[in-house]
Write an enzyme that holds these catalytic residues in place. Structure first.
Site, short mmCIF file in Angstrom:
data_model
loop_
_atom_site.label_atom_id
_atom_site.label_comp_id
_atom_site.label_asym_id
_atom_site.label_seq_id
_atom_site.Cartn_x
_atom_site.Cartn_y
_atom_site.Cartn_z
N GLU A 43 5.58 -11.69 -11.48
CA GLU A 43 4.26 -11.84 -10.87
C GLU A 43 3.49 -12.93 -11.62
O GLU A 43 3.56 -13.05 -12.83
CB GLU A 43 3.51 -10.51 -10.97
CG GLU A 43 2.09 -10.55 -10.41
CD GLU A 43 1.36 -9.22 -10.62
OE1 GLU A 43 0.40 -8.97 -9.89
OE2 GLU A 43 1.74 -8.45 -11.54
N LYS A 109 -0.58 -9.39 -1.86
CA LYS A 109 -0.57 -8.07 -2.50
C LYS A 109 -1.55 -7.10 -1.84
O LYS A 109 -2.73 -7.39 -1.70
CB LYS A 109 -0.91 -8.25 -3.98
CG LYS A 109 -0.75 -7.00 -4.84
CD LYS A 109 -1.04 -7.35 -6.29
CE LYS A 109 -0.83 -6.18 -7.23
NZ LYS A 109 -1.12 -6.56 -8.63
N CYS A 143 3.97 -5.61 -8.18
CA CYS A 143 3.48 -4.80 -9.30
C CYS A 143 2.89 -3.46 -8.89
O CYS A 143 3.62 -2.51 -8.61
CB CYS A 143 2.47 -5.64 -10.11
SG CYS A 143 2.27 -5.09 -11.83
#
Length: 259
Positions: A43, A109, A143
């Site tokens: 990331e 995300k 994540c």
């Protein structure tokens, strides 16, 4: 479905220094030329997990995006990882998936890390996407998404889930446990690529990048805090045979995800 060679690059990152990170990661990617199909970076691989998007974010099609295109073409492999991108709606933590022929796909995300104030600096993505590459259906995730299994629930629409992360060392048990869980519950291969070292906020990262198969067995796993580049082959025929033999997916609950 042919087999797929996947390479994990676990590396330290220079804090908010795209030039140094791209140079360093470019050397590692060059070592994989001709030996892999898909290369996975962490990331925010060009900056570290920064809450200063006004400093580190790039425009769409910027230097790092062009670097990904060049690296994919030179290595003859798809490359993925996330970076901060400035859009008309604001800043996004964007998972980029770039192929050797110049195709670019992205996922923004969904779950922004509240405890790090990510939701105050980045705009939330809303669309769950699946990318197809070399006959494989790939679900991109970033994540904190790992903690929300409904978002990654396999609807019999993907074969590989990829998590790119900057996941701090104090929570490494959760990281490792949940990667195994996502592979088992979704009957898929699961890749998680994290970083090592420390960032500008004083957070330490243990790495623990993993490739886990559909049985929950680790295929790639290294000692804590180690920089590494490793490639493994995913067996598409074996995956499909297991799903036919043990079709738990047929009994999954039906649901819809709210916007």
């Amino acid at each position: 479905m042919q087999n797929l060679r996947v390479s994990l690059i676990q590396s330290d990152l220079e804090w908010q220094d795209a030039e140094k990170n791209l140079e360093h990661l470019g050397e590692k990617i060059a070592s994989l030329k001709g030996t892999t199909d898909l290369i996975v970076l962490p990331e925010m691989f060009n900056s570290g997990f920064s809450m200063q998007p006004e400093r580190v974010a790039e425009k769409e099609g910027g230097i790092t995006c062009q670097w990904l295109l060049d690296q994919a073409a030179a290595s003859d492999a798809a490359i993925c990882g996330s970076l901060a991108i400035e859009t008309e709606q604001g800043f996004a933590n964007r998972f980029m998936f770039v192929t050797p022929d110049g195709q670019q796909r992205f996922y923004d995300k969904r779950h922004l890390f509240r405890m790090g104030s990510e939701h105050e600096h980045y705009t939330q993505g809303h669309e769950r996407l699946v990318f197809e590459y070399k006959g494989w259906r790939i679900l991109p995730q970033i994540c904190y998404d790992l903690r929300f299994p409904v978002w990654s629930r396999n609807r019999n629409d993907y074969d590989l889930v990829v998590y790119v992360a900057n996941w701090p060392a104090p929570r490494r048990k959760a990281w490792r446990t949940l990667l195994h869980a996502r592979a088992i519950e979704n009957q898929c291969y699961c890749v998680g690529v994290n970083r090592v070292g420390s960032d500008g906020n004083g957070l330490d990262y243990s790495g623990d990048s993993l490739l886990v198969d559909y049985l929950g067995e680790p295929v790639i796993d290294h000692a804590i805090d180690k920089v590494f580049v490793e490639t493994a082959q995913l067996n598409g025929e074996a995956l499909n045979a297991f799903r036919e033999k043990f079709p738990a997916w047929r009994d999954a609950d039906q649901f819809q995800i709210s916007p």
